[in-house]
Write a protein that holds these residues in place. Structure first.
Motif, PDB file in Angstrom:
ATOM      1  N   GLN A  32       0.813  -1.213   0.000  1.00  0.00           N
ATOM      2  CA  GLN A  32       0.000   0.000   0.000  1.00  0.00           C
ATOM      3  C   GLN A  32       0.849   1.266   0.000  1.00  0.00           C
ATOM      4  O   GLN A  32       0.592   2.203  -0.750  1.00  0.00           O
ATOM      5  CB  GLN A  32      -0.939   0.006   1.211  1.00  0.00           C
ATOM      6  CG  GLN A  32      -1.853   1.222   1.300  1.00  0.00           C
ATOM      7  CD  GLN A  32      -2.900   1.262   0.213  1.00  0.00           C
ATOM      8  OE1 GLN A  32      -3.424   0.236  -0.184  1.00  0.00           O
ATOM      9  NE2 GLN A  32      -3.207   2.471  -0.272  1.00  0.00           N
ATOM     10  N   ARG A  76       2.382   1.803  -3.359  1.00  0.00           N
ATOM     11  CA  ARG A  76       1.395   2.250  -4.346  1.00  0.00           C
ATOM     12  C   ARG A  76       1.007   3.706  -4.117  1.00  0.00           C
ATOM     13  O   ARG A  76       0.739   4.443  -5.070  1.00  0.00           O
ATOM     14  CB  ARG A  76       0.167   1.344  -4.313  1.00  0.00           C
ATOM     15  CG  ARG A  76       0.368   0.031  -5.066  1.00  0.00           C
ATOM     16  CD  ARG A  76      -0.913  -0.750  -5.234  1.00  0.00           C
ATOM     17  NE  ARG A  76      -1.371  -1.350  -3.985  1.00  0.00           N
ATOM     18  CZ  ARG A  76      -2.414  -0.971  -3.289  1.00  0.00           C
ATOM     19  NH1 ARG A  76      -3.146   0.053  -3.714  1.00  0.00           N
ATOM     20  NH2 ARG A  76      -2.753  -1.569  -2.168  1.00  0.00           N
ATOM     21  N   GLU A  77       0.970   4.125  -2.869  1.00  0.00           N
ATOM     22  CA  GLU A  77       0.664   5.533  -2.590  1.00  0.00           C
ATOM     23  C   GLU A  77       1.760   6.439  -3.119  1.00  0.00           C
ATOM     24  O   GLU A  77       1.486   7.532  -3.643  1.00  0.00           O
ATOM     25  CB  GLU A  77       0.466   5.733  -1.086  1.00  0.00           C
ATOM     26  CG  GLU A  77      -0.835   5.116  -0.573  1.00  0.00           C
ATOM     27  CD  GLU A  77      -1.023   5.293   0.927  1.00  0.00           C
ATOM     28  OE1 GLU A  77      -0.147   5.909   1.565  1.00  0.00           O
ATOM     29  OE2 GLU A  77      -2.047   4.800   1.446  1.00  0.00           O
ATOM     30  N   LYS A  78       3.009   6.007  -3.008  1.00  0.00           N
ATOM     31  CA  LYS A  78       4.119   6.784  -3.576  1.00  0.00           C
ATOM     32  C   LYS A  78       4.016   6.832  -5.093  1.00  0.00           C
ATOM     33  O   LYS A  78       4.240   7.876  -5.715  1.00  0.00           O
ATOM     34  CB  LYS A  78       5.456   6.188  -3.146  1.00  0.00           C
ATOM     35  CG  LYS A  78       5.769   6.370  -1.674  1.00  0.00           C
ATOM     36  CD  LYS A  78       7.089   5.691  -1.305  1.00  0.00           C
ATOM     37  CE  LYS A  78       7.370   5.814   0.183  1.00  0.00           C
ATOM     38  NZ  LYS A  78       8.620   5.089   0.575  1.00  0.00           N
ATOM     39  N   ASP A 109      -0.854  11.903  -8.968  1.00  0.00           N
ATOM     40  CA  ASP A 109      -1.679  11.872  -7.764  1.00  0.00           C
ATOM     41  C   ASP A 109      -3.091  11.352  -8.063  1.00  0.00           C
ATOM     42  O   ASP A 109      -4.096  11.911  -7.621  1.00  0.00           O
ATOM     43  CB  ASP A 109      -1.759  13.268  -7.135  1.00  0.00           C
ATOM     44  CG  ASP A 109      -2.011  13.193  -5.627  1.00  0.00           C
ATOM     45  OD1 ASP A 109      -1.762  12.124  -5.043  1.00  0.00           O
ATOM     46  OD2 ASP A 109      -2.464  14.193  -5.050  1.00  0.00           O
ATOM     47  N   LYS A 136      -4.001   4.197  -5.820  1.00  0.00           N
ATOM     48  CA  LYS A 136      -3.981   3.786  -4.407  1.00  0.00           C
ATOM     49  C   LYS A 136      -5.070   2.753  -4.119  1.00  0.00           C
ATOM     50  O   LYS A 136      -4.910   1.883  -3.270  1.00  0.00           O
ATOM     51  CB  LYS A 136      -4.173   5.014  -3.508  1.00  0.00           C
ATOM     52  CG  LYS A 136      -3.016   5.982  -3.511  1.00  0.00           C
ATOM     53  CD  LYS A 136      -3.269   7.169  -2.602  1.00  0.00           C
ATOM     54  CE  LYS A 136      -4.048   8.248  -3.284  1.00  0.00           C
ATOM     55  NZ  LYS A 136      -4.104   9.506  -2.491  1.00  0.00           N
TER      56      LYS A 136
END
Length: 254
Positions: free
Chosen positions: A55, A58-60, A67, A72
């Motif tokens: 997670q 994946r957020e990075k 963005d 995410k």
């Protein structure tokens, strides 16, 4: 002329809303195995794919790729990479020296990666999964390379989010076939097809009733459609720093 495969292809639409349900390792491996059956130049198989399920990672990636929230949300992100690094090792094992400084060498690897990725998309959709290609993986390629620990002679070509659809994505019409298919030689007159497609896209409502001045006629107002949107899109100089990153990765592009 239709069959189940062609019907599946025609049903493709990019999914951008995903459930939190997991995609299994077996499903990912099945998808990538299908990708491996794609055509590949001289059987070089000059690509690799990095599957990202963590997670935080994946957020990075989501942040680096514009963005976009769905990156995410989707449980799996596949980074499809042009890969001459593995072939470098092949040459070392056989006492040869790989040529990597020509545009052709990069194109071979990039096309191999793209063909494999499309096979993977079809395989995922055949399992009932949704996918979305992520060209924005090239927004910040140096940072993506660092995050995924990509070695020299590799480069991220496209990303792909995979997961179970939270809602059915909207199917968008494509250009009339006459704008795409040319018999014997290229036919440059596409205007009738372009205008017809502009109207078809306006009917989808994705441009939300926007209006703009007509080109060269500021006193005339027209609907903001595919023609206006696409002209603005390709008039931007996006990702101008890609060549420098490619060269740093060992692709000479001569």
């Amino acid at each position: 002329m239709e069959n189940s495969t062609i019907d599946l292809i025609h049903r493709h639409a990019s999914a951008r809303h995903f459930k939190p349900d997991k995609v299994t390792v077996e499903q990912v491996e099945s998808i990538v195995s299908a990708a491996q059956s794609a055509s590949t130049s001289s059987n070089l198989q000059a690509y690799s794919v990095v599957a990202v399920t963590d997670q935080a990672r994946r957020e990075k990636l989501a942040f680096l790729c514009g963005d976009q929230a769905f990156i995410k949300e989707a449980p799996v992100f596949l980074a499809w990479c042009a890969d001459l690094a593995r072939l470098e090792r092949v040459c070392e094992l056989r006492g040869q020296r790989q040529v990597t400084d020509l545009v052709e060498n990069f194109l071979v690897a990039a096309v191999d990666a793209a063909l494999a990725a499309e096979n993977a998309a079809l395989a995922a959709e055949s399992l009932g999964l949704g996918i979305c290609f992520v060209g924005a993986i090239r927004n910040n390629p140096a940072e993506v390379i660092d995050l995924l620990e990509l070695p020299r002679l590799t480069f991220p070509i496209t990303g792909m989010s995979i997961g179970w659809k939270a809602r059915e994505p909207r199917l968008r019409p494509r250009l009339p076939i006459r704008a795409i298919l040319h018999w014997e030689a290229y036919r440059p007159d596409h205007d009738p097809e372009l205008y017809a497609y502009d109207q078809a896209m306006l009917k989808t409502g994705i441009y939300k009733g926007r209006q703009v001045p007509a080109p060269g006629k500021p006193e005339v107002v027209e609907d903001y459609g595919w023609l206006e949107h696409t002209a603005r899109r390709v008039a931007r100089a996006d990702r101008a720093g890609l060549r420098a990153v490619l060269e740093k990765q060992g692709f000479g592009l001569k």
